[in-house]
Scaffold this motif. Sequence first.
Motif, PDB file in Angstrom:
ATOM      1  N   THR A  58      -0.961  -5.243  -0.048  1.00  0.00           N
ATOM      2  CA  THR A  58      -0.983  -4.230  -1.101  1.00  0.00           C
ATOM      3  C   THR A  58      -1.511  -2.925  -0.519  1.00  0.00           C
ATOM      4  N   GLU A  59      -1.525  -1.896  -1.329  1.00  0.00           N
ATOM      5  CA  GLU A  59      -2.092  -0.625  -0.871  1.00  0.00           C
ATOM      6  C   GLU A  59      -3.557  -0.794  -0.494  1.00  0.00           C
ATOM      7  N   GLU A  60      -4.282  -1.615  -1.277  1.00  0.00           N
ATOM      8  CA  GLU A  60      -5.688  -1.874  -0.973  1.00  0.00           C
ATOM      9  C   GLU A  60      -5.820  -2.692   0.312  1.00  0.00           C
ATOM     10  N   GLY A  61      -4.892  -3.616   0.502  1.00  0.00           N
ATOM     11  CA  GLY A  61      -4.921  -4.413   1.728  1.00  0.00           C
ATOM     12  C   GLY A  61      -4.678  -3.567   2.962  1.00  0.00           C
ATOM     13  N   GLU A  62      -3.709  -2.631   2.869  1.00  0.00           N
ATOM     14  CA  GLU A  62      -3.438  -1.723   3.989  1.00  0.00           C
ATOM     15  C   GLU A  62      -4.671  -0.883   4.307  1.00  0.00           C
ATOM     16  N   ALA A  63      -5.390  -0.482   3.277  1.00  0.00           N
ATOM     17  CA  ALA A  63      -6.591   0.332   3.491  1.00  0.00           C
ATOM     18  C   ALA A  63      -7.703  -0.483   4.138  1.00  0.00           C
ATOM     19  N   LEU A  64      -7.790  -1.773   3.791  1.00  0.00           N
ATOM     20  CA  LEU A  64      -8.846  -2.620   4.335  1.00  0.00           C
ATOM     21  C   LEU A  64      -8.599  -3.030   5.783  1.00  0.00           C
ATOM     22  N   LEU A  65      -7.326  -3.148   6.171  1.00  0.00           N
ATOM     23  CA  LEU A  65      -6.982  -3.746   7.463  1.00  0.00           C
ATOM     24  C   LEU A  65      -7.704  -3.115   8.656  1.00  0.00           C
TER      25      LEU A  65
END
Length: 296
Positions: A58-65
Amino acid sequence: MNLEHLRLFVRIACTHNISQAGKELGLSAPVASMHINKLEESIGARLIHRTTRKVSLTEEGEALLPYAEEIISGVDAAQANVGTGKACPKGTIRITAPASFGRMHLMPALKGFLAKYPDLSVDIRLTDSMVDLIEGGFDIAIRNADLKDSTLIAKKLATDKRIMVASPDYIAEYGTPKHPSELKNHQCINQTGLESWAFDTLEGVQHIKVKGKIKVDHGEAVRDAAIDGMGIAKCATWIAYQQLRDGSLIQVLEDYTLLDNSDVWAVYPSSRLLAPKVRAFIDYFSNYYGTPPYWD
């Protein structure tokens, strides 16, 4: 936030598959799914889109990676160095290497490598295909081709010198070329993709478009055809050094340098901190191959 949950998340980002990522980390698919659920709960956001075929961030997952990758690298480095001041790499290091080089020069060195680092295990893929390190989940690749991916970091392990060779039988029957231009009068063994040979001569750089009855896409096969007296070949010293020593191949055109000498590289994904297991691999194999490498 659980570190092992973050490790699983990073592998899922690469594999796009929860079951595969979990398997790599010794987890069953249900346990892997549960860990991701717990990570999402601790973050307070949905991190991956789940479908029947694959998952995506998700967009949040991309930010966390990138933060997750940095945290894992930092913890690994700290565990390896704080306290003793010495690297103590653990876990599995996943390696990919060219088939011939891996068989001839990686596999024989593994016994000593694993004896020095008993907490490490290795998972090796030998292939002449250029694999994607990130997508494949590899920690390191050995390459002796042009490095075109700027997102990867490369450390030199050894030189990769190319020379011209022929068998004593071929030379006895057809003679020895004295100048690169004379190759047009000889049978030459072509390797797919390397049909033009460039030499440094007193007249300048000469590009020789070689002709011959044999073209093959495998370096050991090129060497073996030369041993059988089927023509003159261009070989890396690491692939022909044993035959040069026992006399089944002889170097020709020694006074003319081939202009495609390369190096053997250890390549790994970009990161601020070098993982201890990757550092251990680079240090060990650079020393094992030597300067110059033992095949030269």
